[in-house]
Design a protein around this motif. Structure first.
Motif, short mmCIF file in Angstrom:
data_model
loop_
_atom_site.label_atom_id
_atom_site.label_comp_id
_atom_site.label_asym_id
_atom_site.label_seq_id
_atom_site.Cartn_x
_atom_site.Cartn_y
_atom_site.Cartn_z
N ALA A 159 69.93 36.83 39.67
CA ALA A 159 70.73 36.72 38.44
C ALA A 159 71.95 37.63 38.52
CB ALA A 159 69.87 37.06 37.23
N ARG A 160 71.76 38.86 38.97
CA ARG A 160 72.88 39.81 39.09
C ARG A 160 73.92 39.31 40.08
NH1 ARG A 160 70.05 45.76 39.33
NH2 ARG A 160 69.66 45.92 37.11
N ALA A 161 73.45 38.85 41.22
CA ALA A 161 74.37 38.39 42.26
C ALA A 161 75.21 37.22 41.77
CB ALA A 161 73.60 38.00 43.51
N ASN A 162 74.66 36.42 40.87
CA ASN A 162 75.38 35.25 40.36
C ASN A 162 75.99 35.50 38.99
OD1 ASN A 162 74.94 33.00 42.38
ND2 ASN A 162 72.90 33.85 42.16
N GLN A 163 76.07 36.78 38.59
CA GLN A 163 76.63 37.18 37.30
C GLN A 163 76.06 36.32 36.17
OE1 GLN A 163 80.86 37.03 37.89
NE2 GLN A 163 80.85 38.93 39.05
N GLN A 164 74.74 36.27 36.16
CA GLN A 164 74.01 35.47 35.20
C GLN A 164 72.99 36.36 34.51
OE1 GLN A 164 71.69 32.44 37.19
NE2 GLN A 164 71.64 31.13 35.38
N LYS A 165 72.72 36.10 33.27
CA LYS A 165 71.68 36.85 32.59
C LYS A 165 70.32 36.40 33.11
CE LYS A 165 74.20 37.84 28.40
NZ LYS A 165 74.20 37.90 26.97
N LEU A 166 69.41 37.37 33.19
CA LEU A 166 68.07 37.07 33.67
C LEU A 166 67.40 36.01 32.80
CD1 LEU A 166 65.73 37.59 35.60
CD2 LEU A 166 65.12 39.58 34.20
N LEU A 167 67.62 36.07 31.51
CA LEU A 167 67.02 35.09 30.60
C LEU A 167 67.54 33.68 30.91
CD1 LEU A 167 65.23 34.41 28.19
CD2 LEU A 167 67.18 34.97 26.70
N GLU A 168 68.83 33.55 31.19
CA GLU A 168 69.40 32.24 31.53
C GLU A 168 68.77 31.69 32.80
OE1 GLU A 168 73.62 32.71 31.78
OE2 GLU A 168 73.80 33.29 29.67
N LEU A 169 68.63 32.57 33.81
CA LEU A 169 68.02 32.14 35.06
C LEU A 169 66.57 31.74 34.82
CD1 LEU A 169 68.00 31.70 38.12
CD2 LEU A 169 67.46 34.14 38.37
N ALA A 170 65.85 32.52 34.01
CA ALA A 170 64.46 32.21 33.71
C ALA A 170 64.35 30.83 33.07
CB ALA A 170 63.86 33.28 32.79
N ARG A 171 65.23 30.55 32.13
CA ARG A 171 65.20 29.23 31.47
C ARG A 171 65.50 28.11 32.47
NH1 ARG A 171 68.28 31.28 26.02
NH2 ARG A 171 66.40 32.05 24.99
N THR A 172 66.41 28.38 33.41
CA THR A 172 66.73 27.38 34.43
C THR A 172 65.51 27.12 35.31
OG1 THR A 172 69.04 28.08 34.44
CG2 THR A 172 68.29 26.82 36.35
N VAL A 173 64.83 28.18 35.71
CA VAL A 173 63.62 28.03 36.54
C VAL A 173 62.55 27.25 35.78
CG1 VAL A 173 61.70 29.29 37.62
CG2 VAL A 173 64.05 30.08 37.95
N ILE A 174 62.36 27.58 34.52
CA ILE A 174 61.31 26.92 33.73
C ILE A 174 61.61 25.44 33.53
CG2 ILE A 174 60.29 26.79 31.40
CD1 ILE A 174 60.71 29.87 31.26
N HIS A 175 62.86 25.12 33.23
CA HIS A 175 63.18 23.76 32.85
C HIS A 175 63.71 22.89 33.99
CE1 HIS A 175 62.29 24.80 28.76
NE2 HIS A 175 63.11 25.82 28.83
#
Length: 193
Positions: A159-175
């Motif tokens: 998430a950090r490397a892609n300048q993304q919030k961890l929560l956004e990445l988590a939602r992407t992984v889940i969905h």
């Protein structure tokens, strides 16, 4: 102030409290919606005012808490538990110092309850966000057969490397549908670097 005479509102004004006065429940709801007062004071003798119903509506619809002014000898509410939205009963006629003290106490209590409600809302949101992160960590752990700490660090680093919030990445992984395994592998490759 919902009252049938001007006695209580005059005493409150004389004590330095800003007062919006109205004659009945409909006007009380309209003023409540427009001005969002910190507290409502309902005179049980006001025309057309059922204090229990009005207090409940002010609380449920506008989150405004109330004091109900009653005649202690004649009102059935005296000595009874307060209905929803009602902080307490004010026995009429109060002395001005008692009125000032009770209203100040009610305002402070209402403000404290609002702070607690806001804190609860923030904590509930944090728990929901953490739940989504935990689910994403679990998916990563299951797919790659790794421990929780490694899964969390992999997701956080990606998430950090892609300048993304961890929560956004988590939602992407889940969905993620078909490409979930590919996404998890991409995160794992990034973590292995």
């Amino acid at each position: 102030m919902v009252e049938h005479d001007r006695l209580l509102s005059a005493e409150l004004s004389a004590s330095g409290f800003p007062v919006l006065r109205c004659r009945g429940p409909l006007q009380a709801l309209q003023l409540g919606l427009q001005h969002r007062p910190q507290l409502a004071l309902i005179d049980a003798e006001a025309p057309g005012a059922n204090p229990t119903t009005l207090a409940r509506r002010l609380w449920e619809e506008l989150h405004i808490e109330c004091l109900v002014a009653i005649n202690g000898d004649t009102h059935p509410g005296a000595g009874q538990p307060c209905p929803p939205g009602t902080l307490g009963y004010l026995i009429k006629p109060p002395q001005q110092s008692q009125l000032r003290s009770l209203v100040t106490l009610a305002l402070n209590y209402a403000a404290e309850r609002r702070r607690h409600a806001e804190t609860h809302t923030r904590l509930s949101g944090a728990i929901d966000r953490n739940r989504e992160i935990s689910v994403a960590v679990g998916i990563y752990m299951e797919r790659l057969q790794v421990e929780q700490e490694e899964a969390f660090e992999a997701l956080r680093g990606y998430a950090r490397a892609n300048q993304q919030k961890l929560l956004e990445l988590a939602r992407t992984v889940i969905h993620a549908r078909e490409d979930k395994q590919e996404l998890v592998q991409r995160i794992a490759r990034h973590y292995a670097r």
